[in-house]
Design a protein around this motif. Sequence first.
Motif: not given
Length: 407
Positions: A11, A15, A18, A20, A34-36, A38-39, A44-45, A49
């Motif tokens: 996990k 996350e 680097e 996405g 993952n966070r990349a 979303l950025r 938002s997550s 989803t």
Amino acid sequence: MILVSQESAYKAIFEACEEGIVVVDPEGHIIVANRAALRMFGYSSEEMTQMEIERLIPERFRQHHVHLRSGFHQDPIPRKMGRGRDLLGLKKDGTEFALEASLSSVELAGQVHIATFMIDITARKEMESVLIKNEEQLAQYASELEQRVKRRTIELEKEVETRKKAEEETNIALKKERELNELKSRFVTMASHEFRTPLSTILSSTALIERYSTVRESDKEKRHLKKIKSAIANLNGILNDFLSLSKLEEGKIIPNFRSVPLHQLLQNVIDEMHPIKKKNQEILTSLSTDTLEIVTDEHLLKNILINLISNALKYSRESGTVHFRMEVEDDQVVISVEDQGIGIPEEEQKHLFERFFRAKNALNIQGTGLGLNIVKNYTEILGGSLHFESAVDEGSTFTLKLPKRQK
Ligand code: ADP
């Protein structure tokens, strides 16, 4: 060692990555991002989803994408980054951006899912476009340069042409000048020759008048006859100088060396000087031997002596004495002409043998400034040397040294 469960490690890596990453189920819904990712898209997550993957690309490509996606499901061969077309992503705020993606199939809960790894390549694209622009600019510079070279070449060709023309014009002008000079010297030669005959007629007639009119000859008549003779001698001198000069210039003076009896030559010269002597002027000779013959050019030597002696008389006062000396020194004769005349100013002496030079203190006495230049040239032709000493208002001595024989 700290114990970490495999799941939490996976996990954390997921996350921290680097790139996405989004995982899509067989129906095309995003089940995890993952966070990349979303950025990258600005969601938002929770928003991402269950979102259809097609929401992440501009609308105009969506239908085609559905088609591609089902193709991949049927034949899930992994596709690496950079292989395939450049894609466009669509952010939540509606902006589009360039991205590159790789696809891998992942089996989850017995079903084939697609894991998509994405990187934002906006910066690279910009760089590429800058490079393209640079290339275009370079090409433009190159073509501008080529144009300039072409223009300059044409200009240079024109310049060369103009220069050629100018050169031709100069050549024509030079040719004309040469022709004119030739004409002038031919005229001088011709005139000098042609003047001689009438001058000698005047001279002999003057002599005849002098002889026939002895009975009724007055002092006045005598004076005028003398003046006429002196003027003729003067004119003759000038004509001789002109002739000598043009011959010297044309390189036409070839000495005729033979044995010359000096005493006789000197006597002739002194006789010829008679008409130009001023009142009570005297030429005193002192010769070291009775007879002396040297091998030289008689005509050139006579011309030298006439010039030196006539100068000595011309630049001396009435009743002055000119000393003429001749002596033998080893294999040469030394001839000197000395006067007690006006002398040559020291500061001007260095110019004495220059053509047309006349000293300041001689300007009110007639002359051309050619004689000594000719004397100097003739002396060289005869293999001799010429020196002088002079002081203002004391007098001048010119010394000529000549070889007795020519080598
Ligand atoms: P010209 O006598 O015709 O002027 P020359 O070449 O014979 O030309 O002489 C050049 C100059 O040198 C003269 O003008 C005069 O100033 C000077 N010069 C030559 N001989 C004498 C001399 N014996 N005494 C004084 N000055 C002389």
